[in-house]
Structures are given as C-alpha cells and as structure tokens.
Scaffold this motif. Structure first.
Motif, PDB file in Angstrom:
ATOM      1  N   PRO A 101      -1.231 -38.992  10.818  1.00  0.00           N
ATOM      2  CA  PRO A 101      -0.023 -39.329  10.045  1.00  0.00           C
ATOM      3  C   PRO A 101       1.150 -39.639  10.952  1.00  0.00           C
ATOM      4  O   PRO A 101       2.121 -38.914  11.028  1.00  0.00           O
TER       5      PRO A 101
ATOM      6  N   PRO B 261      -0.339 -45.063  26.194  1.00  0.00           N
ATOM      7  CA  PRO B 261       0.430 -45.042  24.941  1.00  0.00           C
ATOM      8  C   PRO B 261       1.826 -45.646  25.087  1.00  0.00           C
ATOM      9  O   PRO B 261       2.544 -45.337  26.035  1.00  0.00           O
TER      10      PRO B 261
ATOM     11  N   MET C 296     -10.056 -38.298  12.025  1.00  0.00           N
ATOM     12  CA  MET C 296      -8.889 -38.598  12.864  1.00  0.00           C
ATOM     13  C   MET C 296      -7.738 -39.194  12.081  1.00  0.00           C
ATOM     14  O   MET C 296      -7.077 -40.131  12.552  1.00  0.00           O
TER      15      MET C 296
ATOM     16  N   GLN D 191     -11.337 -31.812   7.140  1.00  0.00           N
ATOM     17  CA  GLN D 191     -11.764 -30.464   6.794  1.00  0.00           C
ATOM     18  C   GLN D 191     -12.707 -30.495   5.587  1.00  0.00           C
ATOM     19  O   GLN D 191     -13.705 -29.785   5.554  1.00  0.00           O
TER      20      GLN D 191
ATOM     21  N   ARG E  64      -4.770 -39.496  23.501  1.00  0.00           N
ATOM     22  CA  ARG E  64      -4.104 -40.783  23.725  1.00  0.00           C
ATOM     23  C   ARG E  64      -3.645 -40.895  25.180  1.00  0.00           C
ATOM     24  O   ARG E  64      -3.770 -41.937  25.801  1.00  0.00           O
ATOM     25  N   GLN E  65      -3.107 -39.790  25.675  1.00  0.00           N
ATOM     26  CA  GLN E  65      -2.568 -39.828  27.024  1.00  0.00           C
ATOM     27  C   GLN E  65      -3.666 -40.025  28.061  1.00  0.00           C
ATOM     28  O   GLN E  65      -3.487 -40.737  29.038  1.00  0.00           O
TER      29      GLN E  65
ATOM     30  N   THR F 216     -15.307 -32.045  16.408  1.00  0.00           N
ATOM     31  CA  THR F 216     -14.370 -31.012  16.854  1.00  0.00           C
ATOM     32  C   THR F 216     -12.941 -31.415  16.493  1.00  0.00           C
ATOM     33  O   THR F 216     -12.728 -32.392  15.790  1.00  0.00           O
ATOM     34  N   PHE F 217     -12.003 -30.686  17.006  1.00  0.00           N
ATOM     35  CA  PHE F 217     -10.566 -30.990  16.828  1.00  0.00           C
ATOM     36  C   PHE F 217     -10.141 -30.977  15.357  1.00  0.00           C
ATOM     37  O   PHE F 217      -9.234 -31.693  14.976  1.00  0.00           O
ATOM     38  N   MET F 218     -10.867 -30.243  14.505  1.00  0.00           N
ATOM     39  CA  MET F 218     -10.530 -30.282  13.083  1.00  0.00           C
ATOM     40  C   MET F 218      -9.643 -29.120  12.663  1.00  0.00           C
ATOM     41  O   MET F 218      -9.046 -29.152  11.594  1.00  0.00           O
ATOM     42  N   PHE F 219      -9.577 -28.077  13.489  1.00  0.00           N
ATOM     43  CA  PHE F 219      -8.806 -26.901  13.093  1.00  0.00           C
ATOM     44  C   PHE F 219      -7.854 -26.494  14.196  1.00  0.00           C
ATOM     45  O   PHE F 219      -8.216 -26.601  15.366  1.00  0.00           O
TER      46      PHE F 219
ATOM     47  N   ARG G  37      -5.454 -27.817  10.991  1.00  0.00           N
ATOM     48  CA  ARG G  37      -5.287 -29.182  10.547  1.00  0.00           C
ATOM     49  C   ARG G  37      -4.144 -29.898  11.268  1.00  0.00           C
ATOM     50  O   ARG G  37      -4.264 -31.040  11.679  1.00  0.00           O
TER      51      ARG G  37
ATOM     52  N   GLU H  50      -4.535 -35.211  19.363  1.00  0.00           N
ATOM     53  CA  GLU H  50      -4.408 -36.660  19.449  1.00  0.00           C
ATOM     54  C   GLU H  50      -3.483 -37.103  20.587  1.00  0.00           C
ATOM     55  O   GLU H  50      -3.837 -37.998  21.354  1.00  0.00           O
TER      56      GLU H  50
ATOM     57  N   SER I 225     -18.501 -28.052  14.888  1.00  0.00           N
ATOM     58  CA  SER I 225     -17.358 -27.295  15.405  1.00  0.00           C
ATOM     59  C   SER I 225     -17.428 -27.338  16.927  1.00  0.00           C
ATOM     60  O   SER I 225     -18.458 -27.737  17.493  1.00  0.00           O
ATOM     61  N   ALA I 226     -16.377 -26.921  17.557  1.00  0.00           N
ATOM     62  CA  ALA I 226     -16.385 -26.857  19.019  1.00  0.00           C
ATOM     63  C   ALA I 226     -17.489 -25.908  19.481  1.00  0.00           C
ATOM     64  O   ALA I 226     -18.170 -26.153  20.480  1.00  0.00           O
TER      65      ALA I 226
ATOM     66  N   ASP J 108      -6.166 -44.792  19.370  1.00  0.00           N
ATOM     67  CA  ASP J 108      -6.235 -43.673  20.299  1.00  0.00           C
ATOM     68  C   ASP J 108      -6.876 -44.097  21.621  1.00  0.00           C
ATOM     69  O   ASP J 108      -6.657 -43.482  22.657  1.00  0.00           O
TER      70      ASP J 108
ATOM     71  N   ASN K 285     -14.545 -35.165  11.679  1.00  0.00           N
ATOM     72  CA  ASN K 285     -13.186 -35.532  12.070  1.00  0.00           C
ATOM     73  C   ASN K 285     -12.965 -37.040  11.898  1.00  0.00           C
ATOM     74  O   ASN K 285     -13.450 -37.848  12.687  1.00  0.00           O
TER      75      ASN K 285
ATOM     76  N   TYR L 294     -15.866 -35.894  19.486  1.00  0.00           N
ATOM     77  CA  TYR L 294     -14.580 -35.751  18.782  1.00  0.00           C
ATOM     78  C   TYR L 294     -14.726 -35.834  17.271  1.00  0.00           C
ATOM     79  O   TYR L 294     -13.825 -35.468  16.558  1.00  0.00           O
TER      80      TYR L 294
ATOM     81  N   TRP M  53      -4.344 -31.836  15.040  1.00  0.00           N
ATOM     82  CA  TRP M  53      -4.775 -33.190  15.397  1.00  0.00           C
ATOM     83  C   TRP M  53      -3.557 -34.038  15.743  1.00  0.00           C
ATOM     84  O   TRP M  53      -3.500 -34.675  16.776  1.00  0.00           O
ATOM     85  N   LYS M  54      -2.590 -33.991  14.840  1.00  0.00           N
ATOM     86  CA  LYS M  54      -1.413 -34.834  15.061  1.00  0.00           C
ATOM     87  C   LYS M  54      -0.586 -34.351  16.243  1.00  0.00           C
ATOM     88  O   LYS M  54      -0.093 -35.151  17.032  1.00  0.00           O
TER      89      LYS M  54
END
Lengths: 1005, 414
Positions: B115, B268, B112, B105, A145-146, A128-131, A133, A141, B5-6, B287, B110, A125, A136-137
């Motif tokens: 926000p 959660p 994480m 980026q 979380r789930q 990855t998961f960077m694009f 932007r 994520e 990257s993935a 998380d 990442n 992780y 993620w939120k």
C-alpha cells in the motif's frame, strides 16, 4: 591474471591509447576496445555483484548476451545505469562504476545473502514475510527494494544532456546482422536490384567468422568480409549501417532499429541515438547464434567464461583472460578456443570433454599441440570466490566424485550454440527443436506473416541453425535471393561463395554436469547469473507444480534479467523438461518480446520533448497574449489565456475585473480555438439533421442556430452554433476540445454508414481567427470601423453577415455565450492579429478589456449556459439539462434518438439541471455531491445530486452554481446540503439556472 | 496444505528444499461438478475461492485453456486502487482493495500487497475539477482519497517535474491506501487455496462447447472430454465473446491489445504509483527495481497478445515529460495483453440468457485491482442469484441505457 597480450587484436589500434576510469582508478585501453576487453586487459575480472545473493560476478561473454558486466557510466547529464561493458566502446574520459554493492565492489555487505542462500531459494518470499501484516510495507519490502535493483537511479533533478531523433525507412529488404551471413544475404539481394538496408549492432563488419578463421572461395575469411563490404558500399541501392541493432519486428513488416550514433564519441555534435521505424518488404535475420554455458557447481565464479568469449578476447582484442585456461565442452567448437589460447602462448592445462567419444578433427589438432584432453569427464566444482583458482574433474556420468584437481584461472565453457531467434519470434514465427544441435531453430514453414498472409521474415546463416561457415553462407545467399525475388526483383545467377566446413563430431546435450549431481552441487550450478537462478531453483519450481515454462520463469525469475535469458533460457527449460520428464519441445519457450537488447527511453521519445513534447497550437494572437501577461491554461494542444493578471493582481481579481469590464462596457475574447467545421454538399442539411438533435436543414442562409450533438448512446457530446453559409454549405462550430473529435465523428459516419451521401467535411479551425467583441458597447466599436448596417434590425441576434471592418473583410456572427450583446468576428488567420489590434485600438475609448477562459466560464454560468465537460461528462443527455427545446420532435431519426428512448433515459428519477445558491453566499467546492438520508446496500452514503459548475459571480457578488439534482426542477426553493472534502457543509437553495438577465434583453438589443 | 512460514523455509533448507509439496494439485477432471468456472485467471480463481470460503461450495472445477494466471493476471502493471467515481465501481473496487490488504494472511501466500499509495496527476483545470469531484464522491463512498497540492505531489514523488513545460502539475488525487501487488502470486495464492479446498484446477483444458438442455446449462465439452455441471461461470477476459458464442449469446465487447513495458532495474527512486492521464502514461517501480510503465490500448480490435510500437512511443514521451530523469534508462521489454472493453468501460458481472450460466468480463484495462472484489461478488451472484456488488453490472444495463461510465473519471488505461 588477465592482461593485454604483446601481440594480436584485430579490432584494436595499439597506436591509439585511450584513458578511462573504473571505480575511480585511471586505466588505459586502446581505440577499438570495448569496456569489457579494456577491463580484462587491466586484470579486472570481477566487475559486479549479482542481483539476489550479491555474489561476485565476472565478465562471461563478449557480446550482447553479457549478463554480469553492467556499469554506471557518466555523471549528471550523461549518467546512465546498467551499461553493458561488452557492447560499450571505450572513449577518452569514460567513467565507469560497478553496481549493486555497498560499500565497495570488493567488500559488499549484501553478500551476506550469499551465506544465507540456502534459506533463500526460488520463491522463498512467497512463503515468508507475511507476519506481522504491517511489516511488509514498513520493514520487509523496503529492505528487499534496497538490496534489489541494479544500477544507481539517476538523481531526481538529472536532465538528459543529449538529443535523440527518429528516422523513417522504406526498404525492399532489410538484413539484420553484419556477419558473413548478413553480408552475403545483403549482397545477393543488392545484386538483384532490391533496395537494401544492412545493419550491424557492433562497430565492425564480419561478426565472429574472422575469429574462427577458415577460407571462403580459397581466400581467408577476413578478405571475403572486406571484399563483400566494399562491394556493398559500391552499390547505390544498398545502405550500410554499423552500431545499429534490429530491436523489434512488428505486424505488417514494421521493424524497429536502434542506431547508437554518439555513445562511442560523446563529445561530437549530434543526436546520441536514432530510432528507425522501417517498413520492410522482407526482413532477413542474420543475427547469428549465442553460445550456451554449462551448468556445473561454481560456474558463476569470476573467470568462468564462454569459450567463444575467451577466443574473442584473445583474437579480437589481444587480451588474455587468464594464464591457464581449462576448457570444458560438449562439442567440438570449444576446441578452437583451446587452440587459440595455446597459439597465444598461454597454457591449457586440460580440455574436459563431456562426450565419451570426444571430438573430431579439432580435437586431434588440440592433442597435436600437446593439450591434455579428458573425455567423458565433467567439472564437479570450481574453486575460488572472487576469481577461479582451479577445478575438480569428475566423470560426467557420475555424481561428482573428484578424479583430479587442476589449477587454472579461467574456465572456458561451451554447451553448444543457440541461434538468435528473437526477431524471428517477435511477430509470431515458430520454432522447431533441432535434436542434433540441441537448439531451437526457425521453422521455415511457420514464419510470421504479413498483411497478405505471406511470411515476411527470412532467417539466414547461424540464426537459421546453419552454424558452419560454408553452410551459413549458402543459406544466407539463398535467403538474400529469395527476399529479393519476393519483393519483385530478379535474383542474379551468381553462385554462393564456397567454404569448406571442418568435420566436427556430434554435440551431446549436457544440461547438468555431472549428470548425477546431488542437491548440494545443483544449488551451486547457476543458470541465470544476474538474477541468481540455479538448477535447484528450477527443479524446485517443477516440484511445486509451477510446470508451465511461464510459471517457472515467473516463480524463479529465470530469464527476467537485463539479458532476458539470452544465456539461461535454453538451459533452464532443459532442466525443467528433465524435471517434468517430458521432451524439451513440449516444454516450449517463453515469449520473445522486443527489444532484442534494451533501448534508451530517450530514443523512444525521439525529438518530442519539453516545449515540443506535443505540437503547440497557437492562435494568431498568441504572441500578444504572451506579451500581455496571460496566465496560460492548456486546452488540448492549445494554450488559452486563463486571465490577464496585472502586476500584483491575483487571478481571482483579474477574472472579476474582466467580467465586470465586459458586462459594463466592452470585452474581447480570442475565440480562435473554437472548432470550425465546414460541411458542404447537396446532402449537407440531411447529414446535419442526423448529427444534431435539432433541425438544421431548415436553417436559412444568413442565419445561425445553436445545436446539440449526441453519441449513438444518446449522451450529449458537443454543442455549438451552426451557421448556414449558402444552400449547401454549413459552418459548424464545436467546442475547442471537440474540433478533432467531432470531425472524426462526422467522418466515421460518412465513411461507414452514409458513404453514398454527397457531403464533404473540412476542419478549418486553424484557417480562421475568431474574436468575440462583447458588451454593451460592442456595436459602437464595430460601427466605428464599418459602414455596413449593424443595427439591431439590420443585423439581428442569431444572424451572420459579411462585414468590412476598416478594409478587412470579415464574417460576423451575432451570437453570445456571455449574455451580452456580442459579435464573433471571423477572419482568415493571417488577418487575426491585425483585427485584434484594430479592435483594441477602436475599443480603447470604452476600456476594451481582453478576457480569458475563466471570465468566459463565469459569464456563461451566470447566464445558465451549459458547458460541455462541466454540465456533461458522457453520462448526461440533453433532456437532463432542460434542453428539450433543442431536440426535434419532427425528425424521424438522429444520432442518439433511439438510445434516448430507453427505459433508464426516460426515468423520471434522472437528475436534472438546476441553479444553486448557497445560503451564505459562499462558493460550493467543485465536484461536491448533495447528500440524501441513509446509505445504500454497499454502505455508501446516498446522494441526490451534484454540482456541475461553481463560481464566485462578480456580477452578483456571491457564489453561484449549477448542478444536477434529483427532481430538481420541481424542488425550487428547497435547501440541500453539499458536504465538502474541506470538512464544511454547504447548504444551497435550488433555483433557476439563469442567474443573470433571465429574459435575454441584453444579448438581444 | 502445509503452511508457508519462515520456519517452514528453514526446515526445508535442511534437506535442500526437496520436501516441498505441490502448490496445487493437477488432477484429471471428474465427470461432474456443482460449478465449473472457465478461466483460471485471477477473477476465475477468486470466484472459485469465495464460492468455497463464503458459501461452502467446493465441488468446483476451474478449467484453463493454457496455464493458470497466464492471461491478463500475469500481464498487467499491478496497480491496486479504488478511487473510482461511480458508486457501483467504488463499491466493488474498494471491496477488492480491502481484501488485498489481508490477502497474504488469508491465503497464506505472500502476494506482496504494497500500500505505497497511488497518485493521479491533475494537469489541466478540467482535470482538477474532475478529481475534486472524485474526491467528494469517494468521501461519501467510504474510499479514502484526497486532492493534494503540487508541493505535496513533489514530496510524494521527488523525481517528478512539476513545471511542465507543456502541462504543469496542478495537483493530484492521492489514495494513500492504494498500491501494487505481485500479480502472479495472486493467481498462485488463490490456486493453492482452491486446490486445498478440494477444487480441481485443470490446466491445458480448452472448452470447445457449452452443452444446454431446455435453455439450461448441463455441462461443457473440453479437450479433456465432456464435463457436467449445474452452474457455469465464464471468466475469460479477452476471449469472453468466444465463450459467449458457444453458450449462445452475444456480448457488447470489443477486444483490443493494451501495451505495457518495463525498464531495466535500478535502485529505488520512486515509492508510489503515479498516473498522468493528460499526457497518457503511468509508472511505478517494482520491488525488483524496474520502472513498470503502462500506456494506451491499440486502436484496433485484435486477439494477439502483442502490441504495436506507436503507443509505446507516446507513453514513453509522456513519462519523460513527467519524470525527465528516466530519459537515460532503457526499455527492457514490452508486451501486450488482450482486454475486453465494454461501451461504458465498466465490467459485466451478470446472469446470462442461458439459465445457470454466469459471466464475468469486460474489466477492460483495470481488472487486476478488482480481482478479490470481483470474485467475492461473482461468487455471491452464482451462489445466491444476486449480489449488491454486481447489481449494477448486469448485461441488461446496455439495453436500458443504465451505464456505469468510468471513462468520465479517467480517460486512460489503468
């Protein structure tokens, strides 16, 4: 399948059957069963899903180290997630549900992660998961979380139905662990006369020794345990506690222990858990040892268990984990399991011993029972998904080429034993690496040290690396005697009990099975079962440069699960050491942190919750306020009436009514919460001269003076009226919130700087009730009640006097915080309510109106009086507030004087106190800033002042405010703008801060 | 540096992840660097990163006594917010927050940053007024915050108990763009980027002396030998006083242990960060599902990275009061970090009495959230001799009484 055996089970009572529910199914166990043993007895080997890949998980262990068997138990007021089945005793009505799966334990959608596991190695992780932007939120994520988390969260409105309590304990010697070592240490210390506490985390004394058998002083070990417990119970200086765990060791011999009183019998009355805060002279950690798993492919499949656990379930609970148990080991101890399985009438198809030389006497015994033993072999792979179906056997020295396939339903593994060194390490005890046993053990030369620099923790028995019964008892006896000796007790001459240890062949460390396992096998060889960390993950971390053991832990999450790595840490760091090509001790361990196993938040909080969450301080008039509709405002631990709204009246209207009644006739304020500090002694005046900015030593007895107190940094920290009671006694009033703080401030200076001055300070805030009688009719009311001279001449402003009011002896201060004629009447707290009633009654003809804190604030603001906490915020000096008159020019020194001479303090650009009148009469919002043109270098809007107090003034019928403004006093009449967060802009004129009775005629009459 | 990257993960999966390269090199120190940063925590690494990125200074060594990111960067409760009261604080924390938004980026790692929003509860009238003041200040500082009603509080965090009974919730200061980040990843991401720029991160390398000539720094002695430099940055929270003494000056700093704990992981139940200053505690859910809880600092000075228990009791009490449903959760782990506290609870980013020695310290209990802003400002200060972000945080402010007092706004650790 796993099932209950026809016979056996030391811990269970077969006469007492107990019904409980698992995932809705009704099941039966016996009294004495743990949830784990009862589930195994009902053929429930698979009990949950792992954290990351949602792999099927079975029971691995039999004690606190269990990583897999975690359940949601109870409902509503008794709901609790992550209950460890191996340490949960069953009781009638227990309701347990497995966790971390959807829709069910058997069919879990999340298990798709396991199929993708190749793409989800440690730390994927981070890569990855960077694009894009935002994803993620909004996407990644929430999904992560789930699928993470374990137990269900309690519902938002769930309230804990249980109570908790705290105990304090003081003992010479505390022994943690009630196995044979702990019992012997306690006995040795107890016989020496030391005050001893011995605790055992499970429900039974004796630990594992009875499972392993053996003889002590010629009798079965079970007899030794019974006799020793009886001896301890007979000693008055010894306290025994079961179901109590040593949770943490802290500096200065502070020990935290966690007693589970009602978890096994929730229907009985009393607190559920009890947290013990103990001061111990010496702590003996007889916490035993934990068996290590072996790392081979498929070692996480349900049915792969610790060899010791298999033995425990058979001997302690009469439960067979399976019909055909393959034992795999690198040491002799696991042969005991093979023998126990065989003796229970079950089958051991093969013992796979990684050692080429095989085992010693126990191995011979196993062979004699007809068990096939393969030496120099390992397990290449375990077959099965939700349950072990068989194993593939290979040469340990090779890469995993399969030599034989053996069907089985349990694999009992043993990689050796690791002493439980947690409590030893919590407070800084250091470890040595024991090459022979391949484990860390306490280094007696580097113990955690107490306030005298002495070691205060003594490890004993298996926890000290003495794994044999005889060696452990000898070690524990010595530890108990030493603990007694070091706490001032003469140890007895009694000899340590004697037990012969079986001659065992040496263990050979096996960190990976087979030794040359390729990438494919390493990706299936689990280290941390709960968090899904595999051998390949640790190797990946090392490859990527996460070389510190802390980096590896954090990158892979090894050892971060609810078992905190009890099973996985040593294996993981051995793999890491190998990857880095360095010896294990050089890699070191991660930090051991309290608690040893998780403890409930409820126990940590103890009794302090809801109404008694913090002490509630009540004035003598508290009940009257309550009965008369006070709207409360918390002020520190006090509650003060904010106002007294009548039926249907808004708070604002009530405040306005209270202000007007006071200004026009008569108001009463309960001022008892104001701090009252008695400062007494020949040097009292000199002391107060240092504390206050103005001169107090010149105050005459019988007079009052308003004073300001600053920190050594020059900032105004408190204010109040000082009354001189006699030549060497002063009474200093502080703000309500300041009483304790200022008392401590005074004590600090007296104790650290002026320790030779003859001054005592006593906080008498609660000893006196104080009532302010305020308004034009104040004098008339008091005159009704007293024959003393209360005239303006006989009792002028800023004086105090002993006055008898209708037979109550009072001390009256003629001071005012409202601008009205005002008397503050002080009586012993016991008379407060009587005085309050008397004043209400006497004032009735003047419409006596009790008022609250908000009316108080409004009136003081109308009068331009500052309020600590409003006009001050820790950055304001008295000079900013135009209080130069209260700063002595004559005194050589006072706290804050030098600080106030620093360049920034004398900067003419400091903001100064002014009054503010909105142009349109509206009320400026709290906290608004006055803007100036432009922005600063960081792009922030320039400002030139701010509001410090802002109210609607009922007296003036408009909004008034006080504020600090750049060059304020020189800009009278100028209009400045305050933008509000409500989008409006408030234009206000700079005016004098005194809005009401500028000449003080009213308060001075 | 090969990009993450993935696709890269999928490619590596094909060969069982045996092809990944080191995230950062592990070189031996060179004889001399343009700049040495002491301390490979978040602040030190960020300083180095922006020296390279913004000023092209890449002949840099970052020296670390232990393992990188092993101090407070790896021990905090990962809260990121910028709702500070005073202008200089709001400027540097908001700079940091905005850099966090794009950090994953920017670093191709990442971190994480989440926000999810930060809510500070107002539970007394005084606190209400205080947060309204902060909201007004933030509006003019360009920091998006708002004061919200109790009803809105309940919507944001349904597990909260509004009604007390001792300290009912009267509202809260809400910063929707605040949140949390993965603390270790911040250090690792910066380390990887610094290493990629050619900087040397040297772990297990303790500085034992600061060498000066004519009042000017010329290098340091370390457990891996002497290393020369033109400029030296000291970024060693917790032990700042020790390094300053080596350099020959004193700091107005006290070191104390700050406590934190986590619960066992659960599914959660709490999406945002909540801070309750009246009762002293704050909580968020990681998380992984753990409730991450922070409380107070010990009342005595101390260098051990462990804490006492009584603060844990107070904090847990406060949070059960605020979130009653956590009563039956269990504490998994408690730990402590050493924070260096200044008199005004604001940091020091400053030149020092020794020429070309710069110091970044005093972040107290709130350093993690500042990392990128701190590094940005510190890099500018070291490269150019001044920075608008660090201007008000100079050492001389204590002599002049020009404090940047944030204890005004929040009396609790954060």
């Amino acid at each position: 399948m796993s099932t209950r055996l026809a016979q056996g089970g030391r811990r269970i009572d077969r006469r007492k059957s107990v019904e409980f529910r698992f995932n809705g199914k009704r099941l039966k166990g016996y009294e004495g069963d743990t949830l784990a043993s009862a589930l195994l007895a009902n053929d429930q080997m698979m009990v949950g899903r792992s954290f990351k890949y949602h792999r099927p998980r079975g029971i691995v262990a039999s004690g606190a180290e269990e990583p897999n068997a975690l359940f949601n138990t109870g409902e509503g007021a008794t709901f609790e997630p992550n209950q460890r089945a191996t340490t949960t005793e069953i009781f009638a009505g227990l309701e347990a549900k497995s966790q971390n799966h959807w829709p069910s334990l058997e069919f879990d959608i999340g298990a798709v992660n396991a199929k993708l596991s190749r793409f989800l190695p440690a730390g994927f992780y981070y890569k990855t998961f960077m694009f894009p932007r935002f994803a993620w939120k909004h996407l990644y994520e929430p999904f992560i979380r789930q699928s993470a988390g374990l137990g269900r969260a309690p519902e938002a409105e769930d309230r804990d139905g249980d109570t908790y309590e705290h105990f304090y304990g003081f003992f010479d010697v505390v022994v943690i662990g009630g196995g044979v070592a702990g019992l012997q240490a306690a006995k040795a210390a107890g016989e020496a006369g030391a005050k001893v506490l011995v605790m055992e985390q499970t429900a039974q004394w004796g630990g594992r020794a009875a499972v392993d058998g053996g003889e002590v002083d010629g009798a079965p070990v079970a007899d030794y345990i019974a006799a020793t417990v009886a001896a301890l119970e007979a000693m008055e200086n010894v306290t025994l506690r079961r179901r109590m765990m040593g949770a943490g060791v802290y500096d200065h011999g502070y020990l935290l222990a966690y007693e589970r009183l009602r978890d096994h019998c929730p229907d009985e009355a009393g607190p559920r858990h009890r947290l013990w805060r103990i001061r111990a002279g010496r702590i003996v950690t007889a916490t035993g040892a934990i068996e290590r798993p072996l790392s081979f492919a498929g070692n996480d499949i349900p049915g792969v268990m610790l060899a010791s656990a298999v033995r425990d379930y058979i001997v302690d609970y009469g439960v067979s984990p399976g019909d055909r148990v393959v034992v795999v080991t690198n040491n002799d101890d696991a042969y005991r399991t093979a023998i126990a399985v065989k003796e229970a009438g079950l089958s051991v198809p093969v013992i796979v011993d990684a050692r080429v030389g095989g085992g010693g006497a126990l191995a011979d015994q196993a062979r004699a029972l007809g068990i096939r033993v393969e030496t120099g072999k390992g397990i290449a792979k375990v077959h099965g998904t939700k349950r072990v179906e068989g194993v593939a056997i290979c040469a340990q020295a090779g890469e995993g080429a399969v030599l034989d396939e053996v069907g089985c339903d349990v694999v009992a593994m043993s990689g050796g034993w690791s002493p439980v060194v947690h409590l030893w390490s919590h407070c800084g005890g250091k470890l040595n690496w024991d090459e022979a046993q391949a484990c860390f053990r306490p280094d007696g030369n580097r113990p955690p040290t107490d306030q005298d620099g002495e070691g205060f923790v003594l490890p004993a028995g298996a926890a000290n690396g003495e794994l044999g019964l005889g060696a452990g008892l000898t070690d524990a006896d010595a530890a108990g005697k030493r603990a007694a000796d070091e706490t001032g007790h003469k140890p007895g001459r009694g000899k340590a009990p004697v037990a012969a240890d079986v001659d065992e062949a040496a263990l050979e460390p096996v960190w990976l099975m087979p030794q040359g396992a390729g990438a494919k096998l390493r990706m299936k060889a689990w280290l941390d079962y709960q968090n899904d960390v595999k051998v390949s993950d640790v190797q990946l971390a090392a490859r990527e440069g996460y070389e510190s053991v802390e980096h590896t832990k954090r990158y892979t999450t090894l050892g971060m699960a609810t078992d905190q790595g009890k099973l996985s840490n040593i294996n993981g760091l051995a793999i890491l050491s190998d990857a880095l090509g360095q010896p294990i001790p050089q890699t070191g361990t991660t930090t051991f942190r309290p608690p040893y196993t998780p403890i409930s938040m409820g126990a940590i909080a103890g009794e302090a919750r809801a109404e008694i969450f913090q002490p509630l301080r009540r004035t003598p008039m508290h009940d009257w306020h309550e009965a008369n509709g006070a709207h409360w405002e918390p002020v520190g631990q006090w509650r003060r009436p904010y106002c007294y709204p009548k039926t249907g009246e808004s708070h604002a209207a009530a405040v306005a009514r209270e202000v007007m009644a006071t200004r026009e006739s008569l108001g009463l304020l309960d001022a008892s919460t104001l701090g009252k500090l008695i400062v007494k002694g020949p040097d009292a005046g000199r002391f107060l001269d240092m504390l206050y900015t103005n001169m107090m030593s010149t105050l005459k007895p019988g007079k009052c003076r308003y004073g300001l107190m600053c920190s050594e940094n020059g900032f105004l920290i408190d204010d109040g009226v000082v009354a001189r009671l006699d030549d060497d006694t002063f009474l200093c009033h502080t703000t309500t919130g300041g009483a304790e703080r200022i008392h401590a401030h005074m004590e600090e200076w007296l104790q650290t700087e002026w320790w030779d001055w003859k001054v005592y300070v006593a906080n008498v805030t609660e000893q006196y009730a104080q009532i302010a009688v305020v308004g034009p009719n104040a004098r008339k009311v008091l005159e009704k009640l007293s024959e003393d001279d209360l005239s303006a001449e006989g009792f002028p402003f800023m004086a105090w006097k002993d006055v008898t009011l209708n037979r109550i002896k009072t001390r009256v201060y003629r001071i005012s915080f409202s601008g009205e004629l005002s008397y503050e009447i002080s009586v012993p707290a016991s008379e407060g309510r009587a005085l309050w009633n008397m004043l209400l009654e006497a004032g009735d003809e003047y419409g006596a109106t009790p008022y609250g804190t908000e009316a108080l604030h409004v009136m003081r603001a109308e009068k331009g009086f500052i309020m600590i906490g409003d006009e001050t915020d820790g950055t304001v000096i008295p000079q900013d507030l135009g209080l130069h008159w209260a700063i002595s020019k004559k005194k050589e020194d006072f706290l804050g004087k030098r600080a106030q001479e620093r360049s920034h303090m004398t900067d003419p650009k400091r903001w100064k106190l002014v009054g503010l009148e909105t142009v349109d009469g509206s009320v400026i919002p709290d906290g608004a800033y006055a803007v100036a043109d432009g922005t600063n270098a960081n792009g922030q809007r320039n400002v030139q002042g701010r509001v410090t107090s802002t109210y609607f003034s009922p007296t003036l019928g408009r909004g008034i405010a006080m504020g600090l403004v750049l060059n304020g006093p020189d800009r009278m009449g100028e209009v400045i703008s305050f933008p509000g967060t409500d989008g409006k802009t408030y234009d206000a004129k700079i005016v004098d801060p005194v809005f009401y009775d500028k000449d003080g005629e009213k308060q001075n009459v | 540096m090969r990009r993450y990257s993935a696709f890269a993960v999928a490619r590596e999966a094909a060969r069982y992840h045996t092809g990944w390269e080191r995230a950062w090199r592990s070189p031996e120190p060179k004889k001399k660097y343009d700049v040495i940063i002491v301390g490979a925590g978040g602040h030190g690494l960020a300083t180095a990163f922006y020296l390279g990125k913004n000023f092209g200074i890449t002949n840099v060594a970052i020296l670390e006594k232990g393992w990188l990111g092993g101090g407070n960067t790896g021990r905090n409760t990962t809260i990121i917010r910028s709702n500070y009261l005073q202008d200089p604080s709001a400027a540097i924390y908001e700079k940091a927050r905005s850099l966090y938004e794009t950090m994953s980026q920017d670093l191709n790692y990442n971190v994480m940053f989440s926000p999810r929003g930060v809510l500070m509860l107002a539970q007394t009238e005084h606190e209400v007024r205080g947060y309204q003041r902060t909201a007004h200040a933030n509006m003019l500082q360009g920091v998006e915050t708002e004061f919200v009603s109790p009803q809105r509080v309940k919507e944001l965090v349904p597990i909260i108990s509004l009604s007390g009974p001792r300290y009912p919730v009267l509202g809260g200061l809400w910063q929707a763009r605040g949140g949390t980040g993965r603390h270790d990843a911040v250090a690792w991401g910066y380390a990887r980027a610094c290493s990629d720029m050619g900087m040397d991160i040297i772990q297990q390398c303790e500085v034992t002396a600061v060498r000066k000539e004519g009042g000017k720094v010329v290098g340091v002695d370390t457990t891996k030998g002497a290393i020369d430099c033109d400029k030296l940055g000291i970024v060693v929270a917790g032990h700042s006083g020790v390094l300053a003494e080596m350099a020959g000056f004193r700091l107005p700093i006290e070191s104390v242990a700050l406590q934190a704990l986590v619960s066992e992981p659960i599914k959660p139940c709490m999406d945002i960060v909540v801070m309750a200053n009246t009762v002293h505690g704050y909580m968020s859910q990681s998380d992984k599902g753990e409730m991450v809880i922070g409380g107070g600092a010990d009342g005595y000075n101390n260098y051990t990275q462990r804490g006492s228990f009584h603060h844990i009791e107070e904090t847990v009490r406060a949070l059960i009061e605020t979130f009653p449903m956590i009563s039956r959760l269990k504490m998994l782990r408690q730990w402590g970090g050493i924070v260096d506290m200044t008199g005004d609870r604001s940091p020091i980013l400053s030149k020092t009495p020794v020429e070309n020695v710069f110091i970044n310290c005093g972040w107290g209990t709130g350093g993690f959230k500042a990392i990128p802003g701190s590094g940005w400002g510190m890099a500018e200060l070291m490269a150019k001799g001044q920075s608008s972000l660090t201007e008000e945080f100079g050492l001389n402010r204590f002599r002049e009484g020009r404090f940047v007092d944030e204890s005004v706004a929040a009396g609790v650790a954060h």
